[in-house]
Design an enzyme around this catalytic site. Structure first.
Site, short mmCIF file in Angstrom:
data_model
loop_
_atom_site.label_atom_id
_atom_site.label_comp_id
_atom_site.label_asym_id
_atom_site.label_seq_id
_atom_site.Cartn_x
_atom_site.Cartn_y
_atom_site.Cartn_z
N LYS A 1 14.52 -1.58 0.65
CA LYS A 1 14.44 -0.49 -0.33
C LYS A 1 13.56 0.62 0.22
O LYS A 1 12.35 0.47 0.32
CB LYS A 1 13.84 -0.97 -1.66
CG LYS A 1 14.05 0.07 -2.74
CD LYS A 1 13.12 -0.07 -3.91
CE LYS A 1 11.79 0.61 -3.70
NZ LYS A 1 11.82 2.08 -3.52
N GLU B 1 11.89 6.07 -3.03
CA GLU B 1 12.90 6.84 -3.79
C GLU B 1 12.95 8.31 -3.38
O GLU B 1 13.98 8.95 -3.55
CB GLU B 1 12.65 6.72 -5.30
CG GLU B 1 11.22 6.91 -5.78
CD GLU B 1 10.41 5.60 -5.77
OE1 GLU B 1 10.41 4.90 -4.74
OE2 GLU B 1 9.76 5.31 -6.79
N GLY C 1 2.90 -0.02 1.74
CA GLY C 1 2.65 0.94 0.67
C GLY C 1 1.21 0.84 0.21
O GLY C 1 0.33 0.38 0.95
N THR D 1 0.19 -1.21 -5.41
CA THR D 1 1.53 -1.80 -5.47
C THR D 1 1.56 -3.15 -4.75
O THR D 1 2.26 -4.08 -5.19
CB THR D 1 2.57 -0.84 -4.84
OG1 THR D 1 2.44 0.44 -5.45
CG2 THR D 1 3.99 -1.33 -5.06
N GLY D 2 0.79 -3.27 -3.69
CA GLY D 2 0.70 -4.55 -2.98
C GLY D 2 0.30 -5.69 -3.91
O GLY D 2 0.85 -6.79 -3.85
N GLU E 1 1.34 -4.48 4.28
CA GLU E 1 0.69 -3.42 5.07
C GLU E 1 0.27 -2.36 4.07
O GLU E 1 1.11 -1.63 3.55
CB GLU E 1 1.68 -2.83 6.08
CG GLU E 1 2.35 -3.82 7.00
CD GLU E 1 1.41 -4.38 8.03
OE1 GLU E 1 0.33 -3.81 8.25
OE2 GLU E 1 1.76 -5.43 8.60
N CYS F 1 -1.42 5.76 6.91
CA CYS F 1 -2.36 4.71 6.49
C CYS F 1 -3.50 4.58 7.50
O CYS F 1 -4.60 4.21 7.14
CB CYS F 1 -1.61 3.40 6.36
SG CYS F 1 -0.66 3.02 7.83
N GLU G 1 -8.61 6.40 -0.63
CA GLU G 1 -7.62 6.96 0.29
C GLU G 1 -7.01 8.22 -0.32
O GLU G 1 -6.40 8.16 -1.38
CB GLU G 1 -6.53 5.91 0.53
CG GLU G 1 -5.54 6.32 1.58
CD GLU G 1 -4.44 5.28 1.75
OE1 GLU G 1 -3.91 4.78 0.75
OE2 GLU G 1 -4.10 4.99 2.91
P1 NAD Z 1 3.64 3.04 -3.06
O1 NAD Z 1 2.93 1.75 -3.09
O2 NAD Z 1 3.61 3.90 -4.27
O3 NAD Z 1 5.17 2.85 -2.72
C1 NAD Z 1 5.60 2.18 -1.57
C2 NAD Z 1 6.96 1.59 -1.85
O4 NAD Z 1 6.82 0.62 -2.88
C3 NAD Z 1 8.00 2.59 -2.35
O5 NAD Z 1 9.26 2.24 -1.81
C4 NAD Z 1 7.99 2.36 -3.84
O6 NAD Z 1 9.22 2.69 -4.47
C5 NAD Z 1 7.76 0.86 -3.90
N1 NAD Z 1 7.22 0.36 -5.16
C6 NAD Z 1 6.47 1.01 -6.09
N2 NAD Z 1 6.18 0.19 -7.12
C7 NAD Z 1 6.74 -1.01 -6.84
C8 NAD Z 1 6.78 -2.27 -7.50
N3 NAD Z 1 6.20 -2.46 -8.68
N4 NAD Z 1 7.43 -3.29 -6.91
C9 NAD Z 1 8.01 -3.13 -5.70
N5 NAD Z 1 8.03 -1.97 -5.04
C10 NAD Z 1 7.39 -0.91 -5.59
O7 NAD Z 1 3.05 3.78 -1.80
P2 NAD Z 1 3.42 5.23 -1.30
O8 NAD Z 1 2.65 6.19 -2.12
O9 NAD Z 1 4.90 5.37 -1.20
O10 NAD Z 1 2.88 5.18 0.21
C11 NAD Z 1 1.60 5.51 0.52
C12 NAD Z 1 0.74 4.26 0.67
O11 NAD Z 1 1.29 3.42 1.68
C13 NAD Z 1 -0.65 4.58 1.13
O12 NAD Z 1 -1.57 3.80 0.41
C14 NAD Z 1 -0.64 4.17 2.58
O13 NAD Z 1 -1.88 3.85 3.14
C15 NAD Z 1 0.26 3.00 2.56
N6 NAD Z 1 0.77 2.75 3.91
C16 NAD Z 1 0.35 1.62 4.58
C17 NAD Z 1 0.79 1.39 5.88
C18 NAD Z 1 0.35 0.18 6.68
O14 NAD Z 1 1.05 -0.17 7.62
N7 NAD Z 1 -0.75 -0.45 6.35
C19 NAD Z 1 1.66 2.28 6.48
C20 NAD Z 1 2.04 3.41 5.75
C21 NAD Z 1 1.60 3.62 4.46
#
Ligand code: NAD
Length: 504
Positions: free
Chosen positions: A187, A190, A240, A244-245, A262, A296, A397
């Protein structure tokens, strides 16, 4: 502008894919719902993309389950060959992919061409080559027994990626999972689904059997959540935010699926007093401003030894102010827009947070004045000196072109500040002192450390974090371990075991 006209206007030769990709076919969502993906340069609509709901995720998981037996038993070299063909196709479609990524995310085209696309091809090529080299083991156990270890794929893997590097992260997630024999439902975020859908098209062209890879653009709270909860999914791999993690971990509990996370970071980038200032200034600007700071591993805490802080900041500020903001599709652009208006507002909100806590805005802190950029999600390169390491801008962050400056007086204080957040992803340090470099690298709480450099990545080098930056590693042999499980097989070859119950 209709889709065909837009494609021509931005120099795309092939159609923009905007449907779900399930069982080898592009299809609409069962509900017929779509969500517009926008060009962050001017917030115009690029395409209305099918929005996956529960029924679509179910279909995708079913397709992946049906495809799993044949894919997982295919000769590893044959799986690898498909990934190698894909890497070649990515290279022959490099300009197409670079333009699409820049259009959807705002990455400057020079970065999409020089980094995102080559790194994506390199990742598929690395794991294509790895497919038939990653092997099990034999354990020297007691006499008469052979004990061997099989590294088996886990099954259907759900993968959820963010919007900051959609093309590259698609490869980081897909390549090791496929090389190891898993099938996938992925996925994309969006707001940036287009390059992942293009990869699906190229997958088919490379000879990927139907159902092995399925792409379900959709909302995180719907498609992402359903995937994380799904009983037919054996593992969920997520990149992400930390918030959300946590939701993913909770959602995964039903069938106790494997989880790989991650998450966010607050990278400490430490400049010691003996550093080569020219290299450190340039590298530190790259560390935070590349991809508009939406990384990140961004070096978002710039930690300067107090003796060189003023000299460093003078050069650093001048460099930041000289960065060319502009349309991502212009080859001269060095910094594009943030990927969404909502995120731009969040980043600018941190300027207010900084001021409330006594921070000093040294540069930026606002949208650029250039009227040509007025409709886009632009933010000037922003440098803020924090009052102290506990301020919100030094702990949270921001994920934008926003660097927090802190100073320190010695190595011990540098380490205390660097290790003083909940995160532990990437860190950098600049020094000419060899023992100090290795000592500080040893003592940093981080998954990755760069010495006299920043933000290096390579498909062979493990990528991931500690603490609230998550667990598990992408890339390298570690990624293959993450996407396999061990089966220990015991064989009685000629063991003389006295009977357990010696009664006849
Ligand atoms: P996000 O957590 O909002 O979204 C990431 C993904 O998760 C998207 O596809 C989103 O649709 C999905 N998502 C949202 N809610 C969900 C749920 N309840 N269940 C399952 N999936 C869901 O993050 P973002 O704002 O898109 O990305 C930025 C974040 O990602 C920052 O915190 C950044 O540090 C992190 N990031 C981490 C790494 C790494 O490798 N450690 C790399 C890049 C980005």
């Amino acid at each position: 502008m209709n889709l065909a006209d837009l494609q021509a206007a931005v120099g795309l030769r092939t159609p923009i894919r905007h449907q779900l990709f399930i069982d080898g076919k592009f299809v609409d969502a069962e509900s017929g719902e779509t969500l517009a993906t926008l060009n962050p340069h001017d917030n115009s609509t690029i395409a209305d993309v099918a929005l996956a709901g529960r029924a679509d995720v179910d279909k995708a998981v079913d397709a992946a389950r049906r495809a799993f037996p044949a894919w997982s038993r295919m000769a590893a070299a044959d799986r690898g060959r498909i990934l190698l063909r894909l890497a070649d196709l990515i290279e022959s479609n490099a300009e197409e992919l670079a333009r699409l990524e820049s259009l959807d995310t705002g990455h400057p085209i020079k970065d999409s061409r020089a980094l995102d696309v080559p790194r994506t091809a390199a990742c598929f090529r690395y794991f294509g080559g790895m497919a038939d080299k990653f092997q099990g083991d034999v354990v020297p156990v007691e006499a008469g027994f052979l004990n061997y270890l099989l590294r088996e794929p886990v099954g259907v893997v759900g993968q959820v990626v963010p919007w900051n590097f959609p093309l590259m992260f698609t490869s980081w997630k897909m390549a090791p999972a496929l090389a190891a024999g898993n099938t996938i439902v992925i996925k994309p975020a969006e707001i940036t689904p287009l390059s992942t859908l293009k990869i699906a098209e190229l997958m088919s062209e490379a000879g990927m059997p139907d159902g092995v890879v399925n792409v379900v653009p959709g909302l995180g709270s719907v498609a992402g959540q359903v995937l994380a909860e799904h009983d037919g999914v054996a593992k969920i791999a997520f990149t992400g935010s930390t918030a959300t993690g946590r939701r993913i971990v909770t959602a995964s509990a039903g069938n106790l699926k494997k989880v790989q996370l991650e998450l966010g970071g607050k990278g400490a980038n430490i400049v010691f007093e003996d550093a080569n200032l020219v290299a450190a200034v340039n590298g530190s600007a790259w560390a935070i401003f590349h991809n508009q700071g939406q990384a990140c591993i961004a070096g978002s805490r710039l930690m300067l030894h107090e003796r060189i802080a003023d000299a460093f900041l003078e050069k650093f500020t001048a460099l930041a102010k000289s960065i060319r903001l502009g349309n991502p599709l212009d080859a001269a652009t060095e910094m594009g827009p943030l990927t969404s208006a909502q995120h731009r507002d969040r980043v600018l909100g941190y300027v207010g947070v900084a001021r409330e806590q006594g921070g000093e805005v040294i540069a930026g802190g606002k949208a650029p004045a250039n009227p040509e950029l007025a409709r886009g999600c632009y933010v000037e390169p922003t440098i803020v000196r924090a009052k102290g390491p506990q301020d919100r801008i030094a702990q949270e962050e921001v994920f934008g072109p926003f660097v927090t400056v802190l100073t320190f007086k010695d190595d011990a204080e540098a380490l205390a500040i660097a290790n003083g957040t909940a995160y532990g992803l990437g860190s950098g340090l600049w020094t000419a002192n060899l023992p100090r470099a290795h000592r500080v690298a040893r003592d940093l709480k981080a998954g990755m450390v760069w010495i006299n450099s920043y933000k290096r990545v390579n498909p062979g080098s493990p990528f991931g974090g500690v603490g609230q930056s998550g667990y598990g590693r992408e890339m390298g042999f570690d990624a293959m371990r993450e996407y396999t499980q061990v089966k220990s097989v015991w064989v009685n070859v000629d063991a003389q075991i006295p009977p357990w119950y010696p009664r006849g």
